[in-house]
Structure formats: structure tokens, C-alpha cells
Design a protein around this motif. Structure first.
Motif: not given
Length: 822
Positions: A727, A789, A792-793, A795
Motif C-alpha cells: 500500500t 484489491e 488497495r488501488r 477504486e
């Protein structure tokens, strides 16, 4: 030889077969509790059929004819997806973990029994208003309906953890939900631990140096405190730690991990959309599954959608069609520790302003797995429960012949916080939400609000009103028998900080100081942020109007104002200096590190080497500055305070004296210490991550640790239940990823925004949200980590109240029907 080989082959084959058989067996039993989101169930307690529509992210959209039926279905859905988490929260607040985990959790149970949060929750049930009582009752019935289905339908005990920790599950009660709200208050409260640390530090350093190492917010003007040794006598100046090792199951956190959050809103004049905007991301310790659970409820007062906590039937941060709300930790000074003198002639008495009085006491039996039961004598004073010496390390500052007690706003048996939160969730306007919040007691929060036309922020929760003559202004443990130290009342709700329709059109909080009031109307001396607020202010003021996307950009911002501010001070005399050095020498590595940092913009990006070099340097610098003055106590300062470092390097009020090592003959300068700290950091990096600085990745050190609290340390199983992610962000970025600060991996991300939401009231259905893991608590479910995920990105998933959209791509629909319909 051939015979030996044959037997070795047989043994190896047998081991493989046994391993495969064991794996299949574990999978079989664990998979019994996997959910099929399609199904129809006949349940008792409903007035009409209810649909639980799981959208393509497994978020339940609950449609029912009445509020009672909707809350029933929410209880059913919570129990379906997060039964183990709910039972663990309840066991924790009841002080019953040791029934499952043995002596390991006895200190946690001991504390929770002494605080009696569950007993206070039971008493508080009668204090709720009628709609909340009905809501809690219906929710409990829904949870119990799923428990009945588990018992009757061979549902694998409801969760895979139940096979490992087999214990009966008692029916859910309304008090259980109120108790979980009180448990959240305990997790978010750190003022008591801060008092002890300040007291311990004041026993070692002078008042002037105490203002350096434990600085007040730089914008405040606070009078000097008395020395703790003068306030409370007979305390050893170098008291050893009394607390035991930390436990992942413990709800008691140090001050810097007790709670945090971001929330901000833009009014119509600062919005490009024609209506208001709101962003919210509350921060808690990372776990798998996350503490947050997304849900949409069809209520008679209007549909709501957002983040709930399993066990608690309230959307704590979310929106309706007309109102959005977000929460941040208020950092209200709502806890005080009192040093109570015990009667030397009668240990059952303590001193009060009116003389000796009996402790209120009763016995409580803690059942301990594989060990004898433990009988506790629980004691209370007029100020609050008596604490064990290991809690908050309070034993280190308690003189002989005394005990410590805790005053805390959450220790009430008439707590109406649940009713207030229910009222806020049903509100349609800012005015209604603020009025509903008057009955909210704990944990203190900053409530950020946006309706279709206005924005506001209000601090909700009880704020103690202290006597102007209080010995320590509530900043240090103080004698409980002195009347001026005791709480006199609570601040009127109307006096809580409030910001309605601000002239600038923007309101927000990053746990920074919200008001600058003199004691005793100060709200708090300690705030959770002096850094993120600077970056937030820049991002908010850098454009005239904002959009949903600009709010998302700010929520995900990873530029460290702190790094930009401190590095010029730390490297002031080091940049591009020194003689030429050969490859592989410490001098050359230092030059490479300084060159990298000189060209860095402060972005704590997971793919860059500079954040790791900077973080390691700052950590080593903190140790170099404090180790000689504080000795073993320096280990308690696990993260560098940027205000402290700035004071030292700017020599504010003589703070540069921290750079001199008092045990050594030479007089070290801050340049010397900074260079030595950088060398320390580079040696540690080389030993841990390699010597090639250009190939380092911050994300390798700053991994988000979504660990399972109970199975996360079990060999093999930990590979399935723990979620680890590289991260970005750090301790002082808006996309905050608080680090451990200790141990072999001091930069693990352990405390962050488990929920993010951005609401646009020009187009409410374009609002978005996400959580850090997934909806399911079952590690074999595809929805255990499906949102992780995305989180983390940076989104999100849609936050729509359109029922057709929910049904259009639904994973499945669970229909609950009254038993009479079958």
C-alpha cells in the motif's frame, strides 16, 4: 538400500495422503457454512415477506414493508455473513474470551469485567426510545432466526471458526448491540493512556522538555502543567512497565491507534455539481474481515445506504436520498484517571472529599479454558471502576497504598447513544440530524453533514466540564479525593463545537484541533492530527469548486506534508556535501540516499524507494534524540512526532538540547545526530531489504495487515485467512496508513480507512463507497476479499438506492417469509 528407499517412499506417500485427506476434511467442514445467496426461508417474527437482494459486490439491499421487518432482515444478513465476528465482539465486551482462548485473554476479560460495559448496556436498554427499542428487538430476532436455521439446516455451525473454537451461541439480545457500541467507544478512546504516558515522561524530563517530546498543538496556548512528582508523591522516577504483551483481540489501544478519520463537505458555492458533496473515511485497526459491512435499508423515513458494524443495526456513515453523514474521532478529553487513596486500616475503603467510604464491590467469575476459573473482586469508587495496574501502564504512576480509577463518559447505565444514532439515520435535514444527536453520549465524534442545500459539522458526545482549579486540567492522573479534580457536570450540548453553513463553503476534519478554547471549555488538549490538515487545506483551497472526483482525489492523496516540511530541516547541512566516496562505502550510500530525497516530492507511493528511506531515517532520528534522555521509556514513543522534530531542529525554546548526548563528553549538534541517524537507517535498510537503494519499494515495508484476529497466527491457515497488500500512504498522508512503529517490521500498515465513501447530492446514485476486504467473513467465500484489491488501488463501487439497479445484476435474493405463509 533399496528397502530403506522403499520405506521412505511409503512414509512420504502416506504423509502426502494424510495431508490431502486432512485438507479435504477441513474444506468439507468449513464449506458447510458457505452461503448460497439464493433461497427462501420461513422465519418467525416477520409481519410480511422481505427480500435481501445481494448486488454483484454482495452488498445486501433489504426491501420490506415495515422498518421492523427491514431491521429483522439486517440482523439475518449480518449473522449470515459475519456470525463469528459478531460473537467475538459480544464475547469481548462481556469479558468471556477466556472461555475459548484460555489464560491468553484473561487480562482482556479482567478489564472488561471491571469496566462492566455489558452490565451498563443491559441497564441502558430501558433508556432507549420506542422506535429504537423496536429496532433492536427486531434486529435481535433476525439474528436469532439465522441461528435457528444453523441448528436446523446443518449449516456447518455458522462459521468455519466454530469448528476450532466450539462453544454454544446464546440468542442475541438488544443489550448486545448497545454493548458493541460501547466497545467501539473503548477502542476509540485513548485519553487515559495519554495521561499515563505524560505522567511517566514528566517523572524523567523537565517541564520545558516535556513540552518538546509531548507537544501541544502549535496553534494553542496552554499554561504549564505541574510536575507529576509534585502532584502525586512516592512514585518511582523510573517505574518499569506493568502491562503485559499486546493482543490482537484487545480493544484497548494506545492513544495514537485509538481512532482517526477524515471527513469533509463542500457547499453549493464550492461545488461544480450544483449541489453538495461529502467524503468520509473512518479509520480503525485493519482486520480480516474488516469491521465494516455495507448495507442498504428500505426505511419508511427514506432509504439509507452505507457502512454498518455487524451486531449494530445502524448505518454509521452513509447517505439517504437527502442527507449524507460522516464521522471522525472527536478526540474529546472524555477520560480521567484518578489516584484513590486506600484506607491503611481498612482496604475496603478509599478516601473521598467527605472522608473514608466503602468501595462498591461484587465478585465476578471468569471461566478459563484448560485452567481453573478466576474469581475477580470488582471495585468502583464514586469516580469510576478501579483498574488493574497493567491497564494503560497505570501501575507505573500509582504510589503505594493507592489504586487508580477511571472516569469515562461511556460508563453510564442510561446511555441513549443508540437512540440518537437511530434518529440521525432517519433524519432528512442537517437540523434534524443535529437535534437527534443531542442524546448521543459516547464515543465522541465529529459529525460531518451534507443535505441538498447546506453542509455542517457538529461534535457529538458528552464533554466533561472540569473545575477551573483542577490540579492537572485533566492531563495527568490526579487525586480522586480532592473535589476540584472531580467532574462537576457535562458541557451543554449547545456548547459543543458546531460549524453550520460555513462562509467559505468547505467544512472538514482530519482529527485536527477544531476549536481553541481556554480550559475548562477546551474540549481537548490532545488532538489526533497536526499534519494531514495542512495537506487537506491546500487541496481544498487549490480550486474554487469541487466535484466528486476531486473529493476522491483528496481522499486518496498520498503526498506527505510532513516529509516536505521535515526533510529540509533534517538534511539542511547534509545535502550535496562531503568528499567523493567509492561505491559500496557508507559515505556513498548516504550520498545516494540524500540525492534521492532531494529530488522527491514527498509522495508516499508504494513503488518508490524514497518513502522507505525517509521513514527509516525519521524513525532512527527519533531514537537518537530520545534514547539518552528517556532511557527505556523511549520505547513507548514508537513514532516520531513531527512537531517534536521541528521544535528540535528549529531550536524552539531551547529544544535543540535534545541533540546533545548527555552521557558523552563531546557536545553533539543536530547535524551530527541527523547524519548518524541516516547511517543507522541505511544499515537497517541494507540488512532488511538490500543495499541497492534505487530498487527499494515502500510497499514492501508498508503492507496492509488485514489479519484474522483468531486464526491469523495458525500455521498454514494464516495463508488463507490473512490478507496482505502493498500500500501507499503513511502516518501523515490523507490516505492514512498508520504504521506499527515497533518490532522487526515497523512500517506495516495496521490502521487505516476500512471504509471510504463519497456522496454527490447533485446525482446521488453516482455516489461511491468501498471497504477494505469484503462482505463475507468466511475465508472460503469469494466475497471474503473481493473488495480488498479495489480498496488497495483506490477504486470504489456504486452507492445507488435504485432498486432496479440492485436487482439487475444481483448475485441472488434471499426471501424471508413469515412462518404463517408456509
Amino acid at each position: 538400500m533399496a528397502r530403506i528407499f522403499k520405506w521412505l517412499l511409503r512414509i512420504a506417500t502416506g504423509a502426502v495422503v494424510l495431508f490431502v485427506a486432512a485438507t479435504v476434511l477441513v474444506w468439507y467442514f468449513a464449506s458447510r457454512s458457505l452461503l448460497d445467496y439464493d433461497g427462501t426461508y420461513a422465519v418467525a417474527g416477520l409481519d410480511a415477506p422481505v427480500d435481501i437482494v445481494r448486488d454483484n459486490a454482495a452488498v445486501p439491499h433489504i426491501f420490506g414493508a415495515s422498518d421492523d421487518d427491514v431491521f429483522f432482515a439486517l440482523g439475518y444478513a449480518h449473522a449470515q455473513d459475519r456470525l463469528w465476528q459478531m460473537t467475538m465482539l459480544r464475547r469481548t465486551v462481556q469479558g468471556r474470551l477466556s472461555e475459548l482462548f484460555g489464560t491468553r485473554t484473561l487480562p482482556i476479560d479482567t478489564l472488561l469485567r471491571r469496566l462492566d460495559l455489558y452490565g451498563l448496556a443491559v441497564s441502558s436498554v430501558a433508556a432507549q426510545d420506542a422506535p429504537t427499542t423496536a429496532m433492536l428487538t427486531a434486529y435481535s430476532a433476525g439474528v436469532n432466526a439465522w441461528l435457528a436455521e444453523i441448528n436446523e439446516g446443518s449449516r456447518g455451525r455458522g462459521a468455519p471458526e466454530m469448528w476450532v473454537f466450539n462453544a454454544p451461541i446464546a440468542p442475541w439480545q438488544p443489550a448486545d448491540s448497545i454493548a458493541i457500541l460501547k466497545l467501539l467507544a473503548l477502542q476509540l478512546s485513548g485519553q487515559a493512556s495519554a495521561e499515563v504516558l505524560r505522567a511517566r515522561t514528566s517523572l524523567i524530563v523537565s517541564p520545558e522538555r516535556l513540552a518538546d517530546i509531548l507537544p501541544d498543538d502549535p496553534t494553542s496556548g496552554i499554561a504549564a502543567l505541574p510536575e507529576y512528582a509534585a502532584l502525586i508523591g512516592d512514585v518511582p522516577r523510573y517505574a518499569a512497565n506493568t502491562r503485559g504483551p499486546s493482543d490482537a483481540l484487545s480493544p484497548v489501544k494506545p492513544f495514537d491507534l485509538a481512532g482517526a478519520s477524515n471527513a469533509w463537505a463542500a457547499g453549493i458555492t464550492r461545488s461544480a455539481t450544483g449541489s453538495t458533496l461529502l467524503a468520509s473515511d473512518p479509520h480503525l485497526g485493519l482486520t480480516a474481515p474488516t469491521v465494516w459491512y455495507l448495507a442498504r435499508l428500505q426505511l419508511q423515513s427514506g432509504d439509507v445506504i452505507g457502512a454498518t458494524v455487524p451486531g449494530l443495526p445502524i448505518v454509521l456513515s452513509g447517505r439517504s436520498a437527502d442527507l449524507g453523514w460522516g464521522i471522525t474521532s472527536g478526540y474529546v478529553d472524555d477520560q480521567d484517571l484518578f489516584i484513590e487513596e486506600v484506607n491503611p486500616d481498612d482496604p475496603n475503603q478509599y478516601r473521598t472529599p467527605d472522608g473514608w467510604a466503602d468501595f462498591r464491590s461484587r465478585n465476578s467469575i471468569v471461566t478459563v479454558k484448560d485452567a481453573s476459573a478466576v474469581t475477580l473482586t470488582l471495585r468502583w469508587t464514586d469516580n469510576g471502576p478501579v483498574l488493574p495496574p497493567e491497564v494503560y501502564d497505570v501501575g507505573t504512576v500509582t504510589p503505594p497504598g493507592h489504586v487508580a480509577s477511571l472516569s469515562w463518559t461511556a460508563l453510564r447505565g442510561d446511555d441513549t447513544s443508540a437512540s440518537a444514532a437511530m434518529g440521525m439515520m432517519r433524519s432528512l435535514t442537517i437540523e434534524q440530524a443535529i437535534a437527534a444527536a443531542e442524546g448521543y453520549i459516547a464515543p465522541a465524534q465529529n459529525l460531518t453533514l451534507a443535505d441538498r442545500t447546506d453542509i455542517a459539522m457538529k461534535t457529538i458526545g458528552s464533554i466533561p466540564l472540569r473545575d477551573a482549579a483542577h490540579q492537572s486540567m485533566g492531563r495527568l492522573p490526579s487525586y480522586g479525593y480532592l473535589p476540584q479534580n472531580r467532574w462537576s457536570a457535562m458541557t451543554p450540548y449547545a456548547d459543543n463545537p458546531e460549524f453550520l453553513a460555513p462562509e467559505g463553503g468547505i467544512v472538514g476534519n482530519t482529527n485536527n484541533k477544531t476549536v481553541d478554547r481556554p480550559f475548562p471549555n477546551h474540549v481537548s488538549f490532545l488532538w489526533g492530527d497536526t499534519q494531514r490538515i495542512n495537506r487537506w487545506r491546500l487541496l481544498m483551497q487549490s480550486r474554487q469548486v469541487h466535484t466528486r472526483d476531486s473529493f476522491i482525489e483528496a481522499q486518496l492523496d498520498t503526498v506527505s506534508f510532513t516529509a516536505r516540511a521535515l526533510l529540509p530541516l533534517m538534511g539542511a547541512d547534509l545535502w550535496f556535501t562531503g568528499d567523493a566516496a567509492a561505491d559500496g562505502t557508507p559515505e556513498r550510500r548516504r550520498q545516494i540516499a540524500l540525492t534521492l530525497l532531494a529530488n522527491w516530492n514527498g509522495e508516499m507511493n508504494e513503488h518508490l524507494p524514497e518513502p522507505l528511506i525517509y521513514a527509516a531515517w525519521l524513525r532512527a532520528l527519533q531514537d537518537r534524540l530520545t534514547r539518552d534522555e528517556l532511557g527505556p521509556l523511549s520505547a513507548e514513543f514508537t513514532r516520531a512526532d513531527p512537531v517534536f522534530v521541528e521544535r528540535v531542529f528549529r531550536d524552539v525554546d531551547g529544544a535543540a538540547v535534545w541533540c546533545d548526548v548527555i552521557q558523552s563528553a563531546p557536545v553533539e549538534t543536530c547535524t551530527d545526530i541527523s547524519r548518524q541517524a541516516l547511517d543507522d537507517a541505511l544499515i537497517w535498510i541494507g540488512e532488511t531489504y538490500g543495499t541497492n537503494l534505487e530498487t527499494l519499494r515502500w510497499g514492501d515495508a508498508h503492507q496492509a495487515t488485514h489479519d484474522h484476529p483468531t486464526l491469523g497466527t495458525v500455521p498454514v491457515l494464516q495463508w488463507f485467512v490473512n490478507i496482505r497488500q502493498s500500500t501507499s500512504g503513511g502516518d501523515h498522508t490523507l490516505m492514512r496508513g498508520r504504521t506499527t512503529g515497533t518490532g522487526p517490521d515497523p512500517f506495516l500498515n495496521v490502521h487505516a480507512a476500512g471504509y471510504r465513501g463519497v456522496y454527490d447530492f447533485a446525482d446521488p446514485d453516482s455516489s461511491v463507497f468501498v471497504t477494505a476486504t469484503g462482505q463475507s467473513g468466511h475465508f472460503l467465500s469469494r466475497y471474503y476479499d473481493n473488495l480488498g484489491e479495489l480498496w488497495r488501488r483506490g477504486e470504489y463501487i456504486p452507492m445507488s438506492l435504485d432498486p432496479d439497479l440492485a436487482r439487475a445484476a444481483a448475485l441472488g435474493t434471499t426471501r424471508l417469509q413469515p412462518t404463517e405463509a408456509q
